[in-house]
Design a protein around this motif. Structure first.
Motif, PDB file in Angstrom:
ATOM      1  N   ALA A  23      43.339  43.667  38.109  1.00  0.00           N
ATOM      2  CA  ALA A  23      43.473  42.877  37.660  1.00  0.00           C
ATOM      3  C   ALA A  23      42.830  43.378  36.231  1.00  0.00           C
ATOM      4  O   ALA A  23      43.145  42.618  35.221  1.00  0.00           O
ATOM      5  CB  ALA A  23      42.202  41.888  38.171  1.00  0.00           C
ATOM      6  N   LEU A  24      42.210  44.219  36.101  1.00  0.00           N
ATOM      7  CA  LEU A  24      41.886  45.186  35.065  1.00  0.00           C
ATOM      8  C   LEU A  24      42.641  45.397  34.785  1.00  0.00           C
ATOM      9  O   LEU A  24      43.004  45.871  33.262  1.00  0.00           O
ATOM     10  CB  LEU A  24      40.419  46.164  35.676  1.00  0.00           C
ATOM     11  CG  LEU A  24      40.105  46.932  34.941  1.00  0.00           C
ATOM     12  CD1 LEU A  24      39.371  45.988  33.595  1.00  0.00           C
ATOM     13  CD2 LEU A  24      38.885  48.245  35.260  1.00  0.00           C
ATOM     14  N   TRP A  57      49.980  41.831  38.905  1.00  0.00           N
ATOM     15  CA  TRP A  57      49.971  41.078  39.715  1.00  0.00           C
ATOM     16  C   TRP A  57      50.687  40.854  41.351  1.00  0.00           C
ATOM     17  O   TRP A  57      49.691  39.955  41.910  1.00  0.00           O
ATOM     18  CB  TRP A  57      50.069  39.587  39.350  1.00  0.00           C
ATOM     19  CG  TRP A  57      50.203  37.800  39.439  1.00  0.00           C
ATOM     20  CD1 TRP A  57      50.679  37.646  40.153  1.00  0.00           C
ATOM     21  CD2 TRP A  57      48.983  37.260  40.210  1.00  0.00           C
ATOM     22  NE1 TRP A  57      50.223  36.509  40.987  1.00  0.00           N
ATOM     23  CE2 TRP A  57      48.825  36.173  40.716  1.00  0.00           C
ATOM     24  CE3 TRP A  57      47.369  38.876  39.873  1.00  0.00           C
ATOM     25  CZ2 TRP A  57      47.704  35.835  40.909  1.00  0.00           C
ATOM     26  CZ3 TRP A  57      46.595  37.216  39.896  1.00  0.00           C
ATOM     27  CH2 TRP A  57      46.765  36.197  40.796  1.00  0.00           C
ATOM     28  N   ALA A  58      51.343  41.415  41.007  1.00  0.00           N
ATOM     29  CA  ALA A  58      51.910  41.260  42.791  1.00  0.00           C
ATOM     30  C   ALA A  58      51.279  41.875  44.340  1.00  0.00           C
ATOM     31  O   ALA A  58      51.378  41.829  45.257  1.00  0.00           O
ATOM     32  CB  ALA A  58      53.768  42.045  42.749  1.00  0.00           C
ATOM     33  N   LYS A  59      50.756  42.998  43.658  1.00  0.00           N
ATOM     34  CA  LYS A  59      49.948  43.789  44.498  1.00  0.00           C
ATOM     35  C   LYS A  59      48.719  43.228  44.823  1.00  0.00           C
ATOM     36  O   LYS A  59      47.861  42.477  45.931  1.00  0.00           O
ATOM     37  CB  LYS A  59      48.998  44.837  43.494  1.00  0.00           C
ATOM     38  CG  LYS A  59      50.179  45.857  43.792  1.00  0.00           C
ATOM     39  CD  LYS A  59      49.160  47.238  42.510  1.00  0.00           C
ATOM     40  CE  LYS A  59      50.623  48.026  42.145  1.00  0.00           C
ATOM     41  NZ  LYS A  59      48.946  49.589  41.031  1.00  0.00           N
ATOM     42  N   ILE A  60      48.342  41.953  43.595  1.00  0.00           N
ATOM     43  CA  ILE A  60      47.009  40.851  43.973  1.00  0.00           C
ATOM     44  C   ILE A  60      47.788  39.676  44.659  1.00  0.00           C
ATOM     45  O   ILE A  60      46.911  38.767  45.507  1.00  0.00           O
ATOM     46  CB  ILE A  60      46.255  40.353  42.359  1.00  0.00           C
ATOM     47  CG1 ILE A  60      45.858  41.506  42.255  1.00  0.00           C
ATOM     48  CG2 ILE A  60      45.401  39.179  42.871  1.00  0.00           C
ATOM     49  CD1 ILE A  60      45.082  41.290  40.361  1.00  0.00           C
ATOM     50  N   ARG A  81      46.034  32.119  36.287  1.00  0.00           N
ATOM     51  CA  ARG A  81      47.397  32.624  37.840  1.00  0.00           C
ATOM     52  C   ARG A  81      46.701  31.865  39.304  1.00  0.00           C
ATOM     53  O   ARG A  81      47.821  32.051  40.084  1.00  0.00           O
ATOM     54  CB  ARG A  81      46.755  34.033  37.885  1.00  0.00           C
ATOM     55  CG  ARG A  81      47.332  34.945  36.690  1.00  0.00           C
ATOM     56  CD  ARG A  81      49.032  35.160  37.129  1.00  0.00           C
ATOM     57  NE  ARG A  81      49.380  35.965  35.734  1.00  0.00           N
ATOM     58  CZ  ARG A  81      50.604  36.851  35.719  1.00  0.00           C
ATOM     59  NH1 ARG A  81      50.888  36.118  36.644  1.00  0.00           N
ATOM     60  NH2 ARG A  81      50.457  37.542  34.521  1.00  0.00           N
ATOM     61  N   ASP A  82      45.947  31.270  38.556  1.00  0.00           N
ATOM     62  CA  ASP A  82      45.453  30.497  39.937  1.00  0.00           C
ATOM     63  C   ASP A  82      45.518  30.864  41.522  1.00  0.00           C
ATOM     64  O   ASP A  82      45.923  30.662  41.797  1.00  0.00           O
ATOM     65  CB  ASP A  82      46.642  28.729  39.995  1.00  0.00           C
ATOM     66  CG  ASP A  82      46.158  27.344  40.900  1.00  0.00           C
ATOM     67  OD1 ASP A  82      44.929  27.704  41.623  1.00  0.00           O
ATOM     68  OD2 ASP A  82      46.497  26.768  41.244  1.00  0.00           O
ATOM     69  N   TRP A  83      44.418  32.081  41.765  1.00  0.00           N
ATOM     70  CA  TRP A  83      45.256  32.677  42.885  1.00  0.00           C
ATOM     71  C   TRP A  83      44.210  31.499  44.332  1.00  0.00           C
ATOM     72  O   TRP A  83      44.539  32.182  45.229  1.00  0.00           O
ATOM     73  CB  TRP A  83      44.049  33.258  42.717  1.00  0.00           C
ATOM     74  CG  TRP A  83      42.222  33.662  43.749  1.00  0.00           C
ATOM     75  CD1 TRP A  83      42.149  32.959  41.508  1.00  0.00           C
ATOM     76  CD2 TRP A  83      41.693  33.058  44.077  1.00  0.00           C
ATOM     77  NE1 TRP A  83      40.197  33.412  41.971  1.00  0.00           N
ATOM     78  CE2 TRP A  83      39.838  32.410  43.340  1.00  0.00           C
ATOM     79  CE3 TRP A  83      41.794  32.845  45.774  1.00  0.00           C
ATOM     80  CZ2 TRP A  83      39.297  32.078  44.154  1.00  0.00           C
ATOM     81  CZ3 TRP A  83      40.916  32.353  46.181  1.00  0.00           C
ATOM     82  CH2 TRP A  83      39.798  32.383  46.295  1.00  0.00           C
TER      83      TRP A  83
END
Length: 201
Positions: free
Chosen positions: A106-107, A130-133, A173-175
């Motif tokens: 994210a950073l 973002w794919a990692k997250i 992104r609405d995690w």
């Protein structure tokens, strides 16, 4: 006396500040807020941590220590708070590392738009982060939520701060979508005094 080099927005510094609350060492620690980026590192921070990353903890009994995982282990050992229980140590450390991975990705996404000229922002790079997250969130929802129950550990602290950083920097992104168990846990954990008192403004 301890001195923590910190920043309100840093998820890694927040992990340490929450740890200070949970261990009762907050009253014995001076919080020194600094503004520092890879492009313009704070000189005091760089003197404490030559890499220039937040956080760093200056101590009377030896050289400053860093990064957040080292600092949190030190604080926990110093007062015996039990944030790294031996009975679940490897699971706690793994989940703590996963939370750090979420925050690091994210950073990286944040720095890509804040520190680069607009015409040099690389969107495929941001999407790869973002794919990692997204993979980490799926793994948490599918097989780690049981570890988030019970007595507070550094796994919970680190994850609470990482998810808070997603809300701060990547709210669009609405995690929470597709992660109802994780969202429910985060909503409750965010009400702890250590979390409300360290929430970024």
């Amino acid at each position: 006396m301890l001195t923590l080099y910190s920043s309100d927005a840093s998820p890694f510094a927040r992990m340490v500040r929450v740890c200070l609350h949970e261990t009762g060492l907050g009253a014995k620690t001076e919080i020194r807020n600094v503004k520092s980026t890879p492009m313009e590192p704070d000189t005091g921070l760089a003197a404490a941590n030559p890499i220039g990353k937040l956080p760093a903890l200056a101590r009377d009994e030896g050289p400053a220590i860093y990064d957040s995982r080292v600092i949190c282990r030190y604080l926990d050992a110093r007062c015996g708070a039990g944030l790294y229980p031996e009975s679940r140590l490897w699971e706690v450390l793994t989940l703590e590392a996963l939370a750090h991975g979420i925050a690091e990705a994210a950073l990286a996404m944040t720095y890509e738009v804040r520190l680069r000229p607009e015409d040099k922002v690389h969107e495929p790079w941001r999407e790869a982060q973002w794919a990692k997250i997204a993979r980490a969130l799926d793994a948490l929802e599918e097989r780690w939520t049981s570890l988030l129950k019970g007595r507070v550990t550094m796994a919970q602290v680190a994850l609470g701060c990482a998810l808070g950083y997603l809300d701060l920097r990547l709210a669009d992104r609405d995690w929470r979508a597709g992660h109802p168990q994780l969202a429910e846990w985060q909503s409750a954990f965010a009400q702890r005094p250590s979390m409300t008192e360290t929430a970024p403004a």
